[in-house]
Design a protein around this motif. Sequence first.
Motif, PDB file in Angstrom:
ATOM      1  N   MET A   1       0.843  -1.182   0.000  1.00  0.00           N
ATOM      2  CA  MET A   1       0.000   0.000   0.000  1.00  0.00           C
ATOM      3  C   MET A   1       0.882   1.237   0.000  1.00  0.00           C
ATOM      4  O   MET A   1       1.854   1.322   0.721  1.00  0.00           O
ATOM      5  N   GLU A   2       0.532   2.191  -0.815  1.00  0.00           N
ATOM      6  CA  GLU A   2       1.216   3.475  -0.854  1.00  0.00           C
ATOM      7  C   GLU A   2       0.255   4.551  -0.379  1.00  0.00           C
ATOM      8  O   GLU A   2      -0.903   4.573  -0.783  1.00  0.00           O
ATOM      9  N   LEU A   3       0.753   5.417   0.457  1.00  0.00           N
ATOM     10  CA  LEU A   3      -0.050   6.542   0.910  1.00  0.00           C
ATOM     11  C   LEU A   3       0.079   7.664  -0.103  1.00  0.00           C
ATOM     12  O   LEU A   3       1.178   8.042  -0.494  1.00  0.00           O
ATOM     13  N   ARG A   4      -1.041   8.189  -0.545  1.00  0.00           N
ATOM     14  CA  ARG A   4      -1.046   9.197  -1.605  1.00  0.00           C
ATOM     15  C   ARG A   4      -1.415  10.590  -1.120  1.00  0.00           C
ATOM     16  O   ARG A   4      -1.306  11.554  -1.865  1.00  0.00           O
ATOM     17  N   ARG A  74       8.573  -1.630   7.072  1.00  0.00           N
ATOM     18  CA  ARG A  74       7.607  -1.592   5.969  1.00  0.00           C
ATOM     19  C   ARG A  74       6.968  -0.214   5.821  1.00  0.00           C
ATOM     20  O   ARG A  74       6.453   0.110   4.765  1.00  0.00           O
ATOM     21  N   GLU A  77       8.036   1.789   2.705  1.00  0.00           N
ATOM     22  CA  GLU A  77       7.376   1.538   1.422  1.00  0.00           C
ATOM     23  C   GLU A  77       6.094   2.356   1.287  1.00  0.00           C
ATOM     24  O   GLU A  77       5.780   2.847   0.209  1.00  0.00           O
ATOM     25  N   ALA A  78       5.372   2.468   2.372  1.00  0.00           N
ATOM     26  CA  ALA A  78       4.083   3.163   2.344  1.00  0.00           C
ATOM     27  C   ALA A  78       4.232   4.669   2.221  1.00  0.00           C
ATOM     28  O   ALA A  78       3.446   5.315   1.535  1.00  0.00           O
ATOM     29  N   VAL A  79       5.235   5.241   2.871  1.00  0.00           N
ATOM     30  CA  VAL A  79       5.332   6.710   2.903  1.00  0.00           C
ATOM     31  C   VAL A  79       6.231   7.311   1.835  1.00  0.00           C
ATOM     32  O   VAL A  79       6.158   8.509   1.592  1.00  0.00           O
ATOM     33  N   ARG A  80       7.048   6.512   1.186  1.00  0.00           N
ATOM     34  CA  ARG A  80       7.987   7.058   0.196  1.00  0.00           C
ATOM     35  C   ARG A  80       7.307   7.912  -0.879  1.00  0.00           C
ATOM     36  O   ARG A  80       7.779   9.016  -1.173  1.00  0.00           O
ATOM     37  N   PRO A  81       6.209   7.460  -1.506  1.00  0.00           N
ATOM     38  CA  PRO A  81       5.597   8.295  -2.554  1.00  0.00           C
ATOM     39  C   PRO A  81       5.096   9.646  -2.038  1.00  0.00           C
ATOM     40  O   PRO A  81       5.082  10.618  -2.775  1.00  0.00           O
ATOM     41  N   ALA A  88      11.756   7.838   3.899  1.00  0.00           N
ATOM     42  CA  ALA A  88      11.704   6.391   3.685  1.00  0.00           C
ATOM     43  C   ALA A  88      13.019   5.733   4.092  1.00  0.00           C
ATOM     44  O   ALA A  88      13.027   4.685   4.734  1.00  0.00           O
TER      45      ALA A  88
END
Length: 147
Positions: A1-4, A74, A77-81, A88
């Motif tokens: 999951m990515e946070l947008r 983990r 991975e979610a906060v990088r974007p 990250a």
Amino acid sequence: MELRSVEELMDLLYACRGEQPAGEYGGGPGDPHGHALRTAALLRRRRPADKELQVAGLVAPVGRLLWPDGPAGRAAEAVRPLLGARVARLLRRGARPGDWAHDDDLSTLRQAQEEARTAVFDAGVLEGWRTVLELTAARNSRLGAVD
């Protein structure tokens, strides 16, 4: 999951209230939310200009909420974007104890996390961090547009 969006991230951080700690959190039973606020507040005191370091301390419990039985780190991975490569990296490398000794940022982050376990002070409320999260996300989106 990515946070947008910051709103998605804020919802997850609010959801940390009342969760049971997963070993690395302390300062009271079921308090990763309070631990994250105290960690970020301590980092704000130590490095007031380093918003990304403060944000890394704040968002660390997100990984355990999204993947309760998953490997540490983990959250990166979610906060990088949303929050960028540096946040990250701090989260990913901060989950590996051997990396702390040779990196001043990781060492500072880990010290704040340790102190936040036993520190007793009013660390404020999550809503007080919304602007910092929005500024960090906006900075990352501008940098991402250039890449």
